[in-house]
Scaffold this motif. Sequence first.
Motif, PDB file in Angstrom:
ATOM      1  N   MET A   1      16.343   7.889  10.065  1.00 13.28           N
ATOM      2  CA  MET A   1      15.002   7.339  10.249  1.00 13.28           C
ATOM      3  C   MET A   1      14.265   7.298   8.918  1.00 13.28           C
ATOM      4  O   MET A   1      14.514   8.122   8.031  1.00 13.28           O
ATOM      5  CB  MET A   1      14.220   8.206  11.239  1.00 13.28           C
TER       6      MET A   1
ATOM      7  N   HIS B   1       3.477   8.819  11.963  1.00 16.86           N
ATOM      8  CA  HIS B   1       4.552   8.354  12.850  1.00 16.86           C
ATOM      9  C   HIS B   1       4.974   9.523  13.733  1.00 16.86           C
ATOM     10  O   HIS B   1       5.281  10.600  13.209  1.00 16.86           O
ATOM     11  CB  HIS B   1       5.738   7.853  12.032  1.00 16.86           C
TER      12      HIS B   1
ATOM     13  N   PHE C   1      -0.557  -6.570  12.236  1.00 15.37           N
ATOM     14  CA  PHE C   1       0.344  -5.667  12.976  1.00 15.37           C
ATOM     15  C   PHE C   1       1.322  -6.489  13.790  1.00 15.37           C
ATOM     16  O   PHE C   1       0.990  -7.596  14.224  1.00 15.37           O
ATOM     17  CB  PHE C   1      -0.455  -4.766  13.931  1.00 15.37           C
TER      18      PHE C   1
ATOM     19  N   TYR D   1       8.692   1.188  10.449  1.00 12.66           N
ATOM     20  CA  TYR D   1       9.363   2.438  10.744  1.00 12.66           C
ATOM     21  C   TYR D   1      10.703   2.125  11.390  1.00 12.66           C
ATOM     22  O   TYR D   1      10.763   1.418  12.385  1.00 12.66           O
ATOM     23  CB  TYR D   1       8.523   3.316  11.684  1.00 12.66           C
TER      24      TYR D   1
ATOM     25  N   PHE E   1      -3.208   5.184  12.569  1.00 11.48           N
ATOM     26  CA  PHE E   1      -3.399   4.332  11.393  1.00 11.48           C
ATOM     27  C   PHE E   1      -4.820   4.576  10.914  1.00 11.48           C
ATOM     28  O   PHE E   1      -5.761   4.456  11.692  1.00 11.48           O
ATOM     29  CB  PHE E   1      -3.220   2.861  11.815  1.00 11.48           C
TER      30      PHE E   1
ATOM     31  N   ILE F   1       6.546  12.054  10.557  1.00  9.24           N
ATOM     32  CA  ILE F   1       6.161  11.867   9.158  1.00  9.24           C
ATOM     33  C   ILE F   1       4.789  11.186   9.048  1.00  9.24           C
ATOM     34  O   ILE F   1       4.399  10.385   9.890  1.00  9.24           O
ATOM     35  CB  ILE F   1       7.210  11.127   8.286  1.00  9.24           C
TER      36      ILE F   1
ATOM     37  N   ARG G   1      -0.622   6.561   7.637  1.00 12.02           N
ATOM     38  CA  ARG G   1       0.009   6.340   8.939  1.00 12.02           C
ATOM     39  C   ARG G   1       0.667   7.616   9.398  1.00 12.02           C
ATOM     40  O   ARG G   1       1.358   8.298   8.641  1.00 12.02           O
ATOM     41  CB  ARG G   1       1.097   5.244   8.840  1.00 12.02           C
TER      42      ARG G   1
ATOM     43  N   HIS H   1       3.077  -2.697  10.086  1.00  8.29           N
ATOM     44  CA  HIS H   1       1.889  -3.356   9.565  1.00  8.29           C
ATOM     45  C   HIS H   1       2.120  -4.009   8.201  1.00  8.29           C
ATOM     46  O   HIS H   1       3.054  -3.654   7.482  1.00  8.29           O
ATOM     47  CB  HIS H   1       0.685  -2.394   9.504  1.00  8.29           C
TER      48      HIS H   1
ATOM     49  N   THR I   1       2.685   9.015   6.235  1.00  7.60           N
ATOM     50  CA  THR I   1       2.772   8.333   4.944  1.00  7.60           C
ATOM     51  C   THR I   1       1.376   8.015   4.446  1.00  7.60           C
ATOM     52  O   THR I   1       0.455   7.797   5.234  1.00  7.60           O
ATOM     53  CB  THR I   1       3.565   7.001   5.043  1.00  7.60           C
ATOM     54  N   LEU I   2       1.251   8.009   3.134  1.00  5.69           N
ATOM     55  CA  LEU I   2      -0.022   7.641   2.523  1.00  5.69           C
ATOM     56  C   LEU I   2       0.278   6.638   1.412  1.00  5.69           C
ATOM     57  O   LEU I   2       1.098   6.911   0.536  1.00  5.69           O
ATOM     58  CB  LEU I   2      -0.696   8.890   1.961  1.00  5.69           C
TER      59      LEU I   2
ATOM     60  N   HIS J   1       5.052  -2.549   5.899  1.00  5.44           N
ATOM     61  CA  HIS J   1       5.456  -1.179   6.257  1.00  5.44           C
ATOM     62  C   HIS J   1       6.099  -1.193   7.634  1.00  5.44           C
ATOM     63  O   HIS J   1       5.499  -1.662   8.595  1.00  5.44           O
ATOM     64  CB  HIS J   1       4.181  -0.312   6.253  1.00  5.44           C
TER      65      HIS J   1
ATOM     66  N   ARG K   1      10.873   6.182   2.919  1.00  3.38           N
ATOM     67  CA  ARG K   1      10.306   7.539   2.972  1.00  3.38           C
ATOM     68  C   ARG K   1      10.752   8.256   4.241  1.00  3.38           C
ATOM     69  O   ARG K   1      10.788   7.650   5.299  1.00  3.38           O
ATOM     70  CB  ARG K   1       8.770   7.461   2.935  1.00  3.38           C
TER      71      ARG K   1
ATOM     72  N   ILE L   1      -3.981   3.714   2.880  1.00  2.74           N
ATOM     73  CA  ILE L   1      -3.591   3.584   4.284  1.00  2.74           C
ATOM     74  C   ILE L   1      -2.801   4.831   4.643  1.00  2.74           C
ATOM     75  O   ILE L   1      -1.821   5.168   3.977  1.00  2.74           O
ATOM     76  CB  ILE L   1      -2.665   2.352   4.508  1.00  2.74           C
TER      77      ILE L   1
END
Lengths: 368, 368
Positions: free
Chosen positions: B1, A70, B58, B82, A54, A74, A68, B64, A76-77, B80, B120, A66
Motif C-alpha cells: 500500500m 488514510h 476528487f 491511495y 482531507f 497513514i 490527508r 484528489h 500525508t502532508l 494524489h 509514501r 494539504i
Amino acid sequence: MAARTSLLYFEVPFSLFNNSVELKATQQDISHLLASLDLKLSHEQQFALNGGFFIQYFDTSSNHAIVRGHPEGIITLDLHEYVAKGSTPKFPPQVIQDLERKLKQSLKSPHSKSEPAIKRGQEFEVYYPTMDGRIIEYDIDEIVFEENSKYQNVRIAHSKTFGNMLILDGDPNLAESDVIYSHSMMRQGSSNFSDKDVLILGGGDGGLLNELRKEGCRSITMVDIDAVVLKAAQKYLRGICTDSLDEYKKENYEVIVGDAIAFLKKAIADNQHYDFVLSDLTVVPITPEPVGDEWDFLRLVLDLSTKVLAKDGKLLTHANALLATRAISMFEGELDKLQGFQWNRKEAHVPSFHELWTFYEIEEIKQS
Amino acid sequence: MAARTSLLYFEVPFSLFNNSVELKATQQDISHLLASLDLKLSHEQQFALNGGFFIQYFDTSSNHAIVRGHPEGIITLDLHEYVAKGSTPKFPPQVIQDLERKLKQSLKSPHSKSEPAIKRGQEFEVYYPTMDGRIIEYDIDEIVFEENSKYQNVRIAHSKTFGNMLILDGDPNLAESDVIYSHSMMRQGSSNFSDKDVLILGGGDGGLLNELRKEGCRSITMVDIDAVVLKAAQKYLRGICTDSLDEYKKENYEVIVGDAIAFLKKAIADNQHYDFVLSDLTVVPITPEPVGDEWDFLRLVLDLSTKVLAKDGKLLTHANALLATRAISMFEGELDKLQGFQWNRKEAHVPSFHELWTFYEIEEIKQS
C-alpha cells in the motif's frame, strides 16, 4: 523561481480513524503545528473522506498545505510554496525537518519521513528519471551550452558531481565522469586494437575516440552526424575527449561529420572492412513493440555494421539500461537473428547514469 | 500500500493570468481533461489566489488533484491517489504521461514535465537522499535482513542495480556494487601492503578485509563492534566480502568483535604498531559545528590511530560526500591540527552512493 513541494508522511494506528474524539484531537494538533508556520485552516476545507479526512491550509502568501488521513494508517502532508527568483524558501529543509519531528511526536508516529522538496519550474531541469522510471535529482548548477542543431536539442549542463554532462533532446548521454562507458564499449582489457582499423559510428562526445587513440590502432574513423555536438564536446567535455576533437584529421584518425548509414553503405559498396566497428548511435528505444522507425534503424545499423567487419572483426555496441528489461530482451532478440554471429553482454555502472548499462560484443561464430 | 503523488507542471504565458476570458477557458480545458480521469471539480473548491488560482478535484475513490496557477507563468498539478496493497494504481505512469501530453497541448505550453510518482507509506523505504539533500529513488525490491543490534538498526536491502545494500540506522553504507570503495580506502595501486601489519577499524561489511587479503599482508587485524553487522554481511554481502567472514581467525588475519577505541588504547599501552591503519568507522558527522560527541569521537580516533602507526606507517580513512562541503572542511581542519602529519585527499564515485566520496591518506611529515 520555482514551486517547491515538500511531501511528508506519518504512520499512525488504524484505530485512530475509528475514534472520533482522538481523531479530532489529532487534527487539532496538526492545525496547531501548522499555525506556527502561518498556515491556517479555512472554512469548508476540512471534511471526512472515505473513512479518512482531507484538510486544506493556506498562509498569508497563498502557499498551501494539504493534509490527508488514510484509514489504512497513514497521514500525508503536502506543503506547496512558490519561491520567486532570488528569494529564499519560506519552508527550507530545516523547517520541514523540524515540522516532521514535531508532528511525529505529536501523532505518536512510529515512522515518519520527509523527502527533499520537489522543485517545479526552475530555470533548468534537474530531474532525469532512470530508464525504469525512478526519480533522480542531479546536482546541476549551470547550463554551459545550449543549441538546437538540425537533429536535436544539444545541451551541456554542469553537475558538481559528474562534471559537464551532454544532454541530447533531454536525455543525459555522457558526462565527464563516465570514462568507464568508453572502456566498457571498447571491452578494454580483452580487446586488442593494436594495428587495427577501427570505425566509430556516432560517438560525437569524443570519449571513445580519445580512449582508442591510446591503443595503437592503425586507423580510427569516426562518423558523427551532428557538428553541433562535436563542437560542444570539443569545448565543454574535455574531461573525456581531451584534445581529440581539436583537429578532425590527424596521423591515424579522422572525424567525419556525416551520416553513419550512408557511410556504411558506401563502405560496403567499396568493399571496405574494419577490424572493429563501435556503434555508439542512439540508445535502443524503449517502445512497447520492436516495430517502427526506431527499431528499423537499429536493425539496419546491425545489418550494415556486420557487413563491413573484416575477418575475425568485432562489432561493439551499447544498448540500454539493464532494468529496461523489455528493450534489452527485444534488442537481444534482434542479435539472435544475426545469422552466423554470436554475442555476449557485459554490464557497467556508469556514474552519471545512476544505473547499470549494457554493452555487447558481436562476432562471427568460429567454424571448428 | 502507498499514497502515490504525481507532480506535473506546465509553463504558460504570464499574459494568461491577465485575461479573464482566456483564464476561464483554460480552467475549463483542465477540468474537461481531468474529468476523463473521473476527477471532478466540486463546489467551493475553485478560487482566485494571489493573482493565480487554486482548483481542487476528487474522484469517486476520493483520490484528489490540486491545480494551481501561479501568475509568474506556471501551472502545477498534484495528483494524489491511495493504492491498497496488491492493487494497481489508477494513475500509472502511462496515464500521467498521457495527461501531461494532452494538457501541454491544450495549454499550448512550451515546456511541461511530470516526475515519477512519489510513493509514501510503502512497505520499505526506497528514497535515500544524497548528503547535499537531493532526492534519489533506489530500485530496492526486498528487505533481506533486518535486526536491531545493541548499537544500531541493521538492514540489508536488495537493489536490482547495486545488489545487496547494507543500511545502518537508515543510512546506506555499502553495497555489493561498491568494491571501488574498498580500493579507494586502500589507495590500491599506490599502497604496498606486502608483508605489512594492517589494522582495520570497523569495516564490518568485510569489503576491506576481503580486498586486503589479496595483498600479501603479514597480518590483518579487524576490530568491529557489531556482531550483527558481521553476521549479516557474511551471509548477504558475499559480493564484497566473499568468504572473508566465514571464519574470524585464519593464518594471517583475525576479526575481533570489539570496541575499536578500547583496542587502540590497549595497543598504545602494549606499544603495538601497525604499518597501515584503515579507519572505516562512522561517517564524518554533518553537524553545523565541529563540537559535541560525534566530533569528539572522530578526534579521538584520529589521535589514537596516529599513535599506533609504525615508522612510515599510514592512516587511511574516508570522510563524507564531497558535496557535504562543511563537514569536509571541518574534517580537513581536524587533519590540519595533527602535529607532524601531512594528508592528501582522493575522491571516487561509489556506485550505490550516487555521489563522489572522499578518501584520505595521512602520514608523518618526512624530515629532509
